[in-house]
Design a protein around this motif. Structure first.
Motif, PDB file in Angstrom:
ATOM      1  N   PHE A  66       0.817  -1.216   0.000  1.00  0.00           N
ATOM      2  CA  PHE A  66       0.000   0.000   0.000  1.00  0.00           C
ATOM      3  C   PHE A  66       0.852   1.269   0.000  1.00  0.00           C
ATOM      4  O   PHE A  66       0.442   2.305   0.507  1.00  0.00           O
ATOM      5  CB  PHE A  66      -0.960   0.028   1.198  1.00  0.00           C
ATOM      6  N   LEU A  67       2.019   1.205  -0.600  1.00  0.00           N
ATOM      7  CA  LEU A  67       2.861   2.391  -0.681  1.00  0.00           C
ATOM      8  C   LEU A  67       2.228   3.406  -1.630  1.00  0.00           C
ATOM      9  O   LEU A  67       1.663   3.039  -2.665  1.00  0.00           O
ATOM     10  CB  LEU A  67       4.256   2.023  -1.181  1.00  0.00           C
ATOM     11  N   PRO A  68       2.323   4.696  -1.297  1.00  0.00           N
ATOM     12  CA  PRO A  68       1.767   5.730  -2.181  1.00  0.00           C
ATOM     13  C   PRO A  68       2.483   5.742  -3.517  1.00  0.00           C
ATOM     14  O   PRO A  68       3.672   5.419  -3.604  1.00  0.00           O
ATOM     15  CB  PRO A  68       1.992   7.022  -1.398  1.00  0.00           C
ATOM     16  N   SER A 128       3.486  13.876  -3.977  1.00  0.00           N
ATOM     17  CA  SER A 128       3.563  13.277  -2.645  1.00  0.00           C
ATOM     18  C   SER A 128       3.367  14.313  -1.546  1.00  0.00           C
ATOM     19  O   SER A 128       3.583  14.016  -0.379  1.00  0.00           O
ATOM     20  CB  SER A 128       4.916  12.578  -2.469  1.00  0.00           C
ATOM     21  N   ASP A 129       2.950  15.533  -1.911  1.00  0.00           N
ATOM     22  CA  ASP A 129       2.811  16.590  -0.908  1.00  0.00           C
ATOM     23  C   ASP A 129       1.578  16.429  -0.027  1.00  0.00           C
ATOM     24  O   ASP A 129       1.548  16.926   1.100  1.00  0.00           O
ATOM     25  CB  ASP A 129       2.736  17.954  -1.608  1.00  0.00           C
ATOM     26  N   MET A 172       8.853   4.519  -3.030  1.00  0.00           N
ATOM     27  CA  MET A 172       7.885   5.505  -3.502  1.00  0.00           C
ATOM     28  C   MET A 172       8.553   6.875  -3.478  1.00  0.00           C
ATOM     29  O   MET A 172       9.579   7.045  -2.819  1.00  0.00           O
ATOM     30  CB  MET A 172       6.622   5.529  -2.632  1.00  0.00           C
ATOM     31  N   PRO A 173       8.006   7.856  -4.184  1.00  0.00           N
ATOM     32  CA  PRO A 173       8.552   9.211  -4.084  1.00  0.00           C
ATOM     33  C   PRO A 173       8.326   9.749  -2.670  1.00  0.00           C
ATOM     34  O   PRO A 173       7.288   9.500  -2.061  1.00  0.00           O
ATOM     35  CB  PRO A 173       7.720  10.002  -5.110  1.00  0.00           C
ATOM     36  N   GLY A 174       9.301  10.455  -2.134  1.00  0.00           N
ATOM     37  CA  GLY A 174       9.163  11.008  -0.787  1.00  0.00           C
ATOM     38  C   GLY A 174      10.408  11.751  -0.373  1.00  0.00           C
ATOM     39  O   GLY A 174      11.210  12.174  -1.217  1.00  0.00           O
ATOM     40  N   SER A 175      10.584  11.919   0.928  1.00  0.00           N
ATOM     41  CA  SER A 175      11.768  12.605   1.439  1.00  0.00           C
ATOM     42  C   SER A 175      12.430  11.749   2.510  1.00  0.00           C
ATOM     43  O   SER A 175      11.767  11.029   3.259  1.00  0.00           O
ATOM     44  CB  SER A 175      11.394  13.978   2.024  1.00  0.00           C
ATOM     45  N   ALA A 185       6.485   9.680   3.046  1.00  0.00           N
ATOM     46  CA  ALA A 185       5.655  10.055   1.899  1.00  0.00           C
ATOM     47  C   ALA A 185       4.232  10.188   2.375  1.00  0.00           C
ATOM     48  O   ALA A 185       3.715   9.319   3.090  1.00  0.00           O
ATOM     49  CB  ALA A 185       5.751   9.010   0.790  1.00  0.00           C
ATOM     50  N   MET A 186       3.578  11.269   2.007  1.00  0.00           N
ATOM     51  CA  MET A 186       2.194  11.522   2.355  1.00  0.00           C
ATOM     52  C   MET A 186       1.960  11.331   3.854  1.00  0.00           C
ATOM     53  O   MET A 186       1.015  10.692   4.289  1.00  0.00           O
ATOM     54  CB  MET A 186       1.268  10.634   1.528  1.00  0.00           C
TER      55      MET A 186
END
Length: 687
Positions: A350-352, A382-383, A604-607, A630-631
């Motif tokens: 369930f990763l964004p 992902s904001d 996933m995209p993120g920081s 992420a999210m």
């Protein structure tokens, strides 16, 4: 009634509020960040005000900017939606100070109910039952560890501020509690700006039942029935329905009264939801969890079964009107179910996901309602929260509602973004769900096969045909039709690639030979993380004026909508079998541990919020290396094998999907490489 209302939110809830305001003749003001400059809610409002960068802390969470936007546009009231500033006491107080009506409760009610510890203290005075747990605010981690021993394991860590499952962690063993508390504090601070935590006993086979309340400024409080929200993952709701299949009429009356008592305990005004936990084995016993001092994401199911527009009631109560509904006037008719559609990949935990919506397709018809803020061409970053739409159905009974929801989900598609739509269809047709035997851990118990999203051979054939039609050009992009890609003679491209016996074999740009007259083109595709070579069995492709592909495979014709995104060379096939993404294979990034190393990739995209080891350290398989957010959710990435780690991730830096964050090299291989380097250096020095 108000002349102008500002909506301090985005996406589908902003559009939802705009719809009711438009029906009542109220002018609307939207606010937006850089990321939402072309969003649907900005276009739908009568006017819109730019707040700032995509980062919520510099836009949607800036109280001063939102208040300034309201003053500049003459807004007499602000609807906060849910999330962002909707449960922020300072925001409510700031609105009051500026003479702007906050369409929610007063600041004091938000403060009390926003802190789950003070909320419990308040409702206990009204006889509302509570789950055993800690009662003191601002307890240290050591104090919480000590308290857990008295409460008894398993325990549930919960942030005192906020909700939505962020910062919540179930802990089953005492040894796991310290690390879980550290993670929960970081998540709570990141999501709510407050890292205060408390503990509760974890109720066995819990069901999540919540009650919708509405109160005016004249002392009137009513409830509008309950909602069942037990189908969750990571404490985030996925499916909600009204009424609950668990409660009998006597319990329904008692839990509704307890919800009203909760609202009265703080002099509540406006729409709110009181959440209870109920043991599936003892459905007549319920415990207060928290009160959400705002409109809930799942409010449409209550609207569908009661026929009441909750946003209109919010507006009327905010304008000082007295509730015209008495408790006896509220009735629930039929059954409603809401499915939350997320930009996430169930097959990858369930990763964004995010991405760009190449198309957005939702059904219409009797008993179907779609609340969505997504349009074709819009990018999901992902904001913000990964929820992109809500699909709501209403039917005479629960069985009919489930069938209607399944059919509606089958007719929904968002190619370009990996979503949970197909998973939702799997979920609502499980025997436990159909029978109403739910609990909050049901999704967590599903196995890999139930979470998998595997394309059929037909969908693989259609994807292969799309590659052949476009000539395999990396820069080709089309959405539904081939016109935008300027691919005249598309069927000829397919034939020239070996997909049709009618074309001249000599003109095919393939490996055709006179010794192999039955040659079929082969196309390499990756889907769901699995690479495969597809031998094309497609004999013909035609594309009608609506963009629907008619593909002939082994004398049988299939239809689908096909999309291509040139940015990542992806092909998307959307049919009644589901929506599937295919990509042309890139370089292999999953390496066997050894000299080349095993890579830790961003899922996933993120920081990057934390790097837990230093380059050169020895790690064991499963050791945490990097934490990516992420999210608003943290994901701990671990070592895929034992060895020496080289970390390339930097704390605070944004990372993309499958970006290499660290590499773990077998210790013997690393020693050999170091020895080889030393020998080369020595030889160079000697020379």
């Amino acid at each position: 009634m108000f002349n102008t209302v500002l909506i301090a939110n985005r996406g589908e809830i902003a559009l939802r509020v705009i719809r009711t305001c438009r029906r009542l003749g109220i002018r609307t003001v939207a606010v937006y960040s850089d990321a939402d400059a072309h969003a649907a809610h900005v276009k739908a409002a009568d006017t819109a005000v730019h707040l700032g960068p995509a980062q919520a802390s510099e836009s949607y969470l800036r109280i001063d900017k939102v208040i300034a936007a309201a003053n500049a546009t003459g807004a007499e009231a602000i609807h906060p939606g849910y999330g962002f500033l909707s449960e922020n006491a300072e925001f409510s107080a700031a609105c009051e100070a500026e003479g702007i009506v906050f369409l929610g409760p007063g600041a004091e009610a938000i403060r009390i109910m926003g802190d789950k510890i003070t909320a419990k203290n308040a409702v206990s005075q009204r006889g509302v039952p509570l789950v055993p747990g800690t009662k003191d605010a601002a307890m240290s981690n050591d104090s919480l560890v000590t308290a857990a021993a008295d409460i008894g394991f398993p325990v549930l860590i919960k942030p005192s501020a906020g909700g939505g499952g962020k910062g919540m962690h179930a802990v089953f063993e005492p040894s796991e509690l310290p690390a879980a508390l550290d993670t929960a504090r970081r998540e709570a601070a990141s999501s709510f700006g407050d890292d205060t935590l408390f503990l509760e006993r974890l109720v066995a086979t819990p069901r999540h039942i919540e009650v919708q309340v509405m109160a005016d400024a004249h002392g009137n409080v009513i409830h509008l029935g309950e909602r069942e929200c037990s189908l969750q993952r990571r404490h985030q709701k996925v499916i909600e329905e009204a009424p609950s299949a668990l409660l009998d009429e006597a319990t329904r009356a008692r839990i509704g009264q307890a919800a009203c008592e909760t609202a009265k305990s703080v002099g509540y005004r406006g729409a709110g939801t009181v959440e209870f936990i109920v043991g599936a084995d003892r459905p007549d016993e319920f415990f207060f969890m928290e009160m959400n001092t705002r409109l809930q994401v799942e409010h449409p199911v209550t609207e569908e079964v009661t026929g009441v527009d909750l946003v209109e009631l919010q507006l009327r109560v905010g304008a000082g009107e007295e509730l015209t509904l008495a408790q006896d006037d509220v009735t629930m008719t039929g059954h409603a179910i809401e499915a939350r559609i997320y930009a996430e990949d169930p097959s990858r935990g369930f990763l964004p996901t995010g991405g760009r919506a190449l198309d957005v397709v939702f059904p219409e018809g009797e008993g179907i309602r779609v609340d969505a803020g997504l349009e074709a061409g819009q990018t999901i970053a992902s904001d913000y929260d990964p929820m992109i739409a809500k699909l709501i159905v209403h039917a005479p009974d629960r069985g009919a509602a489930i069938a209607r929801l399944d059919a509606a989900l089958a007719a929904s598609a968002v190619p370009g973004i990996v979503t949970n739509i197909d998973f939702l269809r799997t979920l609502i047709t499980l025997d436990e769900v159909v029978s109403g035997n739910l609990d909050t851990s049901l999704i967590d118990r599903l196995d890999e096969d139930q979470l998998a999203h595997t394309a059929s051979q037909i969908d693989r054939q259609i994807a292969a045909a799309a590659v052949l039609v476009t000539g395999g050009k990396a820069g080709t992009e089309f959405t539904g039709t081939l016109a935008s890609a300027d691919l005249s003679g598309a069927a000829g491209n397919l034939a020239n690639a070996g997909g049709s016996a009618a074309a001249s074999a000599w003109g095919r740009p393939s490996a055709w030979r006179t010794s192999r007259p039955d040659f079929r083109a082969r196309v390499s595709l990756t889907s769901g993380g699995e690479a495969a070579t597809v031998e094309s069995l497609v004999d013909d492709v035609t594309i009608d004026d609506s963009g629907l592909w008619h593909v002939l495979v082994a004398d049988t014709q299939y239809t689908a909508r096909v999309f291509s995104d040139a940015r990542d060379r992806s092909i998307w096939v959307s049919s009644d079998r589901g929506v599937y993404a295919f990509t042309r294979p890139q370089a292999d990034t999953s390496l066997t541990p050894g000299l080349d190393g095993a890579e830790v990739l961003a899922p996933m995209p993120g920081s990057v919020v934390e790097v837990r080891v230093e380059s050169g350290a020895r790690v064991e398989q499963g050791d945490p290396i990097v934490v990516v957010e992420a999210m608003k959710m943290e994901h701990v990435l671990t070592a895929p094998a034992a060895g020496i780690v080289t970390v390339t991730a930097v704390q605070g830096v944004q990372v993309g999907l499958d970006e290499v964050l660290a590499t773990v090299v077998d210790e013997a291989a690393a020693d050999a490489a170091d020895a080889s380097t030393d020998a080369s250096t020595a030889a160079e020095s000697a020379n």
